[in-house]
Motif scaffolding. Structure first.
Motif, PDB file in Angstrom:
ATOM      1  N   ASP A   1       0.827  -1.207   0.000  1.00  0.00           N
ATOM      2  CA  ASP A   1       0.000   0.000   0.000  1.00  0.00           C
ATOM      3  C   ASP A   1       0.865   1.262   0.000  1.00  0.00           C
ATOM      4  OD1 ASP A   1      -2.558   1.436   0.312  1.00  0.00           O
ATOM      5  OD2 ASP A   1      -1.776   1.923   2.297  1.00  0.00           O
TER       6      ASP A   1
ATOM      7  N   TYR B   1       4.076   1.487  -1.002  1.00  0.00           N
ATOM      8  CA  TYR B   1       4.793   1.587  -2.271  1.00  0.00           C
ATOM      9  C   TYR B   1       3.885   2.178  -3.356  1.00  0.00           C
ATOM     10  CZ  TYR B   1       8.834  -1.181  -0.706  1.00  0.00           C
ATOM     11  OH  TYR B   1       9.979  -1.635  -0.049  1.00  0.00           O
ATOM     12  N   ARG B   2       2.642   1.779  -3.359  1.00  0.00           N
ATOM     13  CA  ARG B   2       1.697   2.325  -4.340  1.00  0.00           C
ATOM     14  C   ARG B   2       1.490   3.819  -4.109  1.00  0.00           C
ATOM     15  NH1 ARG B   2      -2.637  -2.695  -4.034  1.00  0.00           N
ATOM     16  NH2 ARG B   2      -1.647  -4.000  -5.627  1.00  0.00           N
ATOM     17  N   THR B   3       1.415   4.195  -2.851  1.00  0.00           N
ATOM     18  CA  THR B   3       1.262   5.620  -2.539  1.00  0.00           C
ATOM     19  C   THR B   3       2.475   6.401  -3.015  1.00  0.00           C
ATOM     20  OG1 THR B   3      -0.115   5.139  -0.604  1.00  0.00           O
ATOM     21  CG2 THR B   3       0.960   7.297  -0.681  1.00  0.00           C
TER      22      THR B   3
ATOM     23  N   ARG C   1       4.567   5.677  -5.341  1.00  0.00           N
ATOM     24  CA  ARG C   1       4.608   5.708  -6.806  1.00  0.00           C
ATOM     25  C   ARG C   1       3.722   6.814  -7.377  1.00  0.00           C
ATOM     26  NH1 ARG C   1       2.366   0.395  -9.657  1.00  0.00           N
ATOM     27  NH2 ARG C   1       0.486   1.219  -8.668  1.00  0.00           N
TER      28      ARG C   1
ATOM     29  N   LYS D   1       9.975   7.083  -7.045  1.00  0.00           N
ATOM     30  CA  LYS D   1       8.888   6.403  -7.737  1.00  0.00           C
ATOM     31  C   LYS D   1       9.378   5.123  -8.403  1.00  0.00           C
ATOM     32  CE  LYS D   1       6.197  10.585  -8.662  1.00  0.00           C
ATOM     33  NZ  LYS D   1       5.449  11.356  -9.675  1.00  0.00           N
TER      34      LYS D   1
ATOM     35  N   GLU E   1       8.181   1.321  -7.758  1.00  0.00           N
ATOM     36  CA  GLU E   1       7.718   0.500  -8.870  1.00  0.00           C
ATOM     37  C   GLU E   1       8.434  -0.840  -8.889  1.00  0.00           C
ATOM     38  OE1 GLU E   1       5.376  -0.717 -11.712  1.00  0.00           O
ATOM     39  OE2 GLU E   1       5.188   1.353 -11.000  1.00  0.00           O
TER      40      GLU E   1
ATOM     41  N   LEU F   1       7.148  -3.079  -6.164  1.00  0.00           N
ATOM     42  CA  LEU F   1       5.845  -3.633  -6.485  1.00  0.00           C
ATOM     43  C   LEU F   1       5.949  -4.772  -7.505  1.00  0.00           C
ATOM     44  CD1 LEU F   1       3.784  -0.328  -6.649  1.00  0.00           C
ATOM     45  CD2 LEU F   1       3.475  -2.181  -4.992  1.00  0.00           C
TER      46      LEU F   1
END
Length: 218
Positions: free
Chosen positions: A192, A194-196, A198, A208, A212, A215
């Protein structure tokens, strides 16, 4: 090239690397004496603002005075007015001290002097307990001290304060927190974060890319 350097100096100030911004701006001014007057006036204005943030008032005023004298007659960026405002407004000395001690602590951490970093960052946090840049530096210090649980607490507080945190620092905090959650085996929370990271607009592109890659491996 000159405009790119000015943007980079502004970014350095935004992430609390004001000492590096001052060095960059002084070098720019020294190396480009024949640059367009508007660009050089802007460089002096940014220099004055950076020096003020560090608490070097006399040098800051001198930089502002150059802007007042050098700004072009049309002055579309209102550099002269901004410089005059800088001359009138005297910064809070406690704010400047906190900012300076934060930088000193960060440089000490970069050099591996954890004791000096702890002292300087502690003083800065005491003066400005909610400053996100200093809190991020404190988290990095805690990680260097192998106090990961405390570091994660600080990082989570930064992640919860998105609007108050510069994008670059916010991205750093998300990635660092994600790594600590990974170490604890909490993959869902790490993903979660890592997605934020990115998706943070204005964050460092390398951050970023790190998110990526993480992920892709998840």
């Amino acid at each position: 090239e000159l405009h790119r350097s000015l943007r980079h100096a502004a970014l350095l100030v935004d992430v609390g690397e004001t000492d590096a911004a001052v060095e960059l701006l002084r070098g720019l001014i020294a190396d480009k004496p024949t640059a367009p007057s508007g660009v050089m006036a802007q460089a002096h204005l940014q220099l004055g603002q950076a020096l003020d943030r560090l608490g070097y008032r006399e040098d800051a005023v001198a930089a502002y005075q150059v802007v007042v004298a050098a700004a072009t007659s049309d002055d579309p960026l209102q550099l002269r007015d901004k410089a005059r405002d800088g001359i009138r407004r005297v910064p809070d000395p406690q704010e400047a001290l906190a900012h300076r001690r934060s930088i000193e602590g960060w440089r000490a951490l970069e050099q591996g002097d954890l004791a000096a970093a702890d002292l300087a960052l502690g003083e800065s946090v005491a003066l400005r307990p909610r400053d996100p840049v200093t809190r991020y530096r404190q988290a990095r210090l805690l990680q260097a001290q192998k106090a990961d649980a405390r570091a994660l607490t600080v990082l989570e507080a930064i992640v919860a304060s998105r609007t108050a945190t510069p994008p670059t620092i916010y991205g750093f905090a998300c990635v660092d927190a994600a790594r600590l959650f990974e170490q604890r085996g909490e993959r869902a929370r790490a993903i979660d974060l890592y997605r934020t990271a990115r998706g943070v607009f204005g964050a460092d592109q390398r951050t970023k890319e790190t998110a990526e890659r993480a992920l892709e491996l998840s």
